[in-house]
Design a protein around this motif. Structure first.
Motif, short mmCIF file in Angstrom:
data_model
loop_
_atom_site.label_atom_id
_atom_site.label_comp_id
_atom_site.label_asym_id
_atom_site.label_seq_id
_atom_site.Cartn_x
_atom_site.Cartn_y
_atom_site.Cartn_z
N GLY A 139 50.67 -40.80 -12.20
CA GLY A 139 49.50 -42.81 -12.63
C GLY A 139 49.70 -42.93 -13.35
N ALA B 28 51.50 -45.83 -15.50
CA ALA B 28 51.04 -46.85 -16.18
C ALA B 28 51.65 -47.13 -17.78
CB ALA B 28 49.45 -46.61 -16.19
N GLY C 78 50.72 -45.92 -6.98
CA GLY C 78 50.74 -46.01 -8.66
C GLY C 78 51.51 -45.20 -9.30
N SER D 220 57.62 -48.82 -8.72
CA SER D 220 56.44 -50.44 -8.70
C SER D 220 56.63 -51.68 -8.45
CB SER D 220 56.26 -50.34 -10.10
OG SER D 220 56.90 -50.22 -10.90
#
Length: 231
Positions: free
Chosen positions: A14, A18, A116, A137
């Motif tokens: 995750g 990000a 995510g 995503s």
């Protein structure tokens, strides 16, 4: 134990996801700031005199039509998705709900991901650090990944974000979709393929410790080369 491992892996992935999204946003922002060069002012041409010329001569007098900018997809090699089973080491896998297919390693542990972090992940039963991960995503930056940046530019940004040496980067078209392929020296050694399809950014990553990479490489190249985000 598998549930704890999957949870810990999801946390790490995750954070990586990000970070990758941040890199992509930065790349898009940088691309938006590029100022197009100002074309030279053409020599004035008398419209009446041009119209009185023969058609071919008039076209020359008015000047050549500026060429369209080249797209990565135009120069990328067409490569059919890999389908080899490598003597039983790989098997077909199709995720109907998410809409992708891939040749996955046979008998590896499978983990369902978290939003995510990743969609699905496979790891070797013996060497758990050897893994294949598919993640996706939402993406609205364009219908193809070359709208973001060329492969070399994106690869350089990923190298900086990951702190891992970029060994190679390139582009290919498989099943009508433009892919960017990257290889990082690690550790761990990694093959990464990225593409954009149906408003989603897809990536498949195959990693293994540097020591075991030579024996993993052929299998991982076929896994990554078999991935297509449609059924």
């Amino acid at each position: 134990l598998k549930r704890r491992q999957a949870s810990a892996t999801a946390t790490v992935l995750g954070s990586s996801m990000a970070s990758l999204v941040g890199v992509l946003v930065s790349a898009a922002a940088a691309s938006a700031l590029v100022v197009a060069p100002v074309p030279p002012v053409p020599k004035a041409v008398d419209r009446r005199s041009v119209l009185s010329l023969p058609l071919a001569t008039a076209v020359v007098a008015l000047g050549p039509t500026p060429p369209l900018p080249a797209r990565a997809a135009d120069a990328a090699e067409e490569v059919a998705p890999a389908t080899t089973r490598m003597g039983g080491q790989l098997e077909k896998f199709a995720d109907v709900a998410r809409g992708f297919r891939v040749m996955k390693p046979t008998s590896w542990n499978e983990f369902e991901g978290e939003v995510g972090a990743y969609d699905v992940r496979w790891s070797d039963v013996v060497e758990q650090a050897a893994s294949v991960t598919v993640s996706t995503s939402a993406y609205s930056g364009g219908s193809s990944i070359d709208a973001l940046a060329d492969a070399a530019t994106l690869g350089a940004k990923l190298q900086k974000a990951r702190g891992s040496e970029l060994v190679a980067s390139g582009a290919r078209v498989s099943d009508g979709i433009l892919f960017y392929d990257f290889e990082f020296a690690g550790p761990p050694h990694e093959l990464l393929a990225m593409c954009v399809h149906k408003n989603r950014l897809w990536q498949i990553s195959a990693k293994a410790p540097t020591k075991s990479w030579p024996k993993r490489e052929p299998l991982f190249r076929n896994v990554v080369g078999s991935f297509v985000p449609k059924l």
